[in-house]
Design a protein around this motif. Structure first.
Motif, short mmCIF file in Angstrom:
data_model
loop_
_atom_site.label_atom_id
_atom_site.label_comp_id
_atom_site.label_asym_id
_atom_site.label_seq_id
_atom_site.Cartn_x
_atom_site.Cartn_y
_atom_site.Cartn_z
N GLY A 1 -145.45 -54.63 -80.37
CA GLY A 1 -146.09 -55.94 -80.58
C GLY A 1 -145.19 -57.05 -80.09
O GLY A 1 -143.97 -56.88 -79.98
N ARG A 2 -145.79 -58.19 -79.77
CA ARG A 2 -145.05 -59.41 -79.43
C ARG A 2 -144.00 -59.18 -78.36
O ARG A 2 -142.86 -59.63 -78.47
N ASN A 3 -144.38 -58.49 -77.29
CA ASN A 3 -143.39 -58.18 -76.26
C ASN A 3 -143.44 -59.14 -75.08
O ASN A 3 -142.70 -58.97 -74.11
N TYR A 4 -144.30 -60.14 -75.16
CA TYR A 4 -144.33 -61.20 -74.14
C TYR A 4 -144.27 -62.52 -74.89
O TYR A 4 -145.07 -62.77 -75.81
N ALA A 5 -143.32 -63.37 -74.49
CA ALA A 5 -143.09 -64.61 -75.23
C ALA A 5 -144.34 -65.48 -75.31
O ALA A 5 -144.67 -66.04 -76.37
N GLU A 6 -145.08 -65.58 -74.18
CA GLU A 6 -146.27 -66.43 -74.16
C GLU A 6 -147.32 -65.95 -75.17
O GLU A 6 -148.02 -66.75 -75.78
N HIS A 7 -147.43 -64.63 -75.31
CA HIS A 7 -148.41 -64.09 -76.25
C HIS A 7 -147.94 -64.31 -77.69
O HIS A 7 -148.74 -64.66 -78.56
N ALA A 8 -146.65 -64.12 -77.95
CA ALA A 8 -146.15 -64.38 -79.30
C ALA A 8 -146.46 -65.82 -79.68
O ALA A 8 -146.93 -66.11 -80.79
N ARG A 9 -146.27 -66.75 -78.71
CA ARG A 9 -146.53 -68.17 -78.99
C ARG A 9 -148.00 -68.43 -79.25
O ARG A 9 -148.35 -69.21 -80.12
N GLU A 10 -148.90 -67.76 -78.48
CA GLU A 10 -150.33 -68.08 -78.65
C GLU A 10 -150.82 -67.66 -80.03
O GLU A 10 -151.81 -68.19 -80.51
N LEU A 11 -150.12 -66.71 -80.67
CA LEU A 11 -150.50 -66.31 -82.03
C LEU A 11 -149.55 -66.91 -83.08
O LEU A 11 -149.55 -66.50 -84.24
N ASN A 12 -148.75 -67.90 -82.64
CA ASN A 12 -147.81 -68.57 -83.56
C ASN A 12 -146.84 -67.62 -84.24
O ASN A 12 -146.52 -67.78 -85.42
#
Ligand code: ZN
Length: 207
Positions: free
Chosen positions: A7-18
């Motif tokens: 999970g959360r292995n791309y910074a942009e995706h981690a950010r989009e889900l806060n």
């Protein structure tokens, strides 16, 4: 066979889900019954109202190993495909809020869609694999493996400290930004960019 997911292995995706950027891989698993292979349709489950696609590079493990060392890690990858880590986002949010495990939101039947595998020599290289997902003919996710916070080798080394890797295991390596909801009737198509050009390796219709 087991399905290991990051999970959360791309910074942009981690950010989009806060979510915070993790300092070590976020790991969860799916059971074998979650696999959906062979371009079969996915039936929208009755327990969620917010089912999301997450398109991910999937590694198929080709040999057994524990405590894999970095210089040998890539030898454990036999083939590569794309997968969809279907996620009941509404349920995941409730579980996260309660500090509970994610299985009800991510490990249900059919939640691990997997495409056709390609051999490593069909790819331009392992260091920067390009891939994208189309929903109803429109591109909704576009990723490059170089943007992963933890590389294939990092993931293999880390998870093999805890779980013996076995031939036939799958590793879902995390999703880039652009995740979103699906509805019955949607058609998902995943493409890997090979030496020969973009190739559709994954097809999943939501019913
Ligand atoms: Zn995922």
């Amino acid at each position: 066979m087991k399905i290991i997911c990051i999970g959360r292995n791309y910074a942009e995706h981690a950010r989009e889900l806060n979510n915070d950027i993790p300092d070590q891989p976020v790991v969860f698993m799916k059971p074998a019954s979650a696999l959906l292979v062979g371009r079969k349709p996915f039936y929208y489950p009755e327990f969620t109202k917010d089912l999301h696609f997450e398109t991910e590079i999937v590694l198929k493990i080709g040999k057994n190993g524990r405590h894999v060392q970095p210089e040998f890690a890539l030898e454990y990858i036999e083939e590569i495909s794309l997968g969809i880590d279907f996620t009941a986002r509404d349920i995941q949010s409730q579980l996260k809020a309660k500090g509970q495990p994610w299985e009800l939101a991510k490990a249900f039947d059919g939640s691990a869609v997997i495409g056709d595998f390609v051999s490593l020599d069909q790819l331009p290289g392992l260091s920067n694999i390009e891939f994208y997902l189309e929903k109803n003919g429109k591109q909704v996710q576009h990723g490059f493996s170089k943007d992963m916070l933890f590389s294939f080798a990092d993931i293999i080394c880390f998870v093999s400290q805890y779980f013996k890797l076995q031939m036939g295991d799958y590793i879902y390596t995390g999703t880039p930004a652009g995740v979103g909801p699906v509805q019955p009737g949607d058609e998902l198509r995943g493409f890997l960019v090979l030496r020969s050009g973009a190739q559709e390796v994954l097809a999943c219709d939501v019913r």
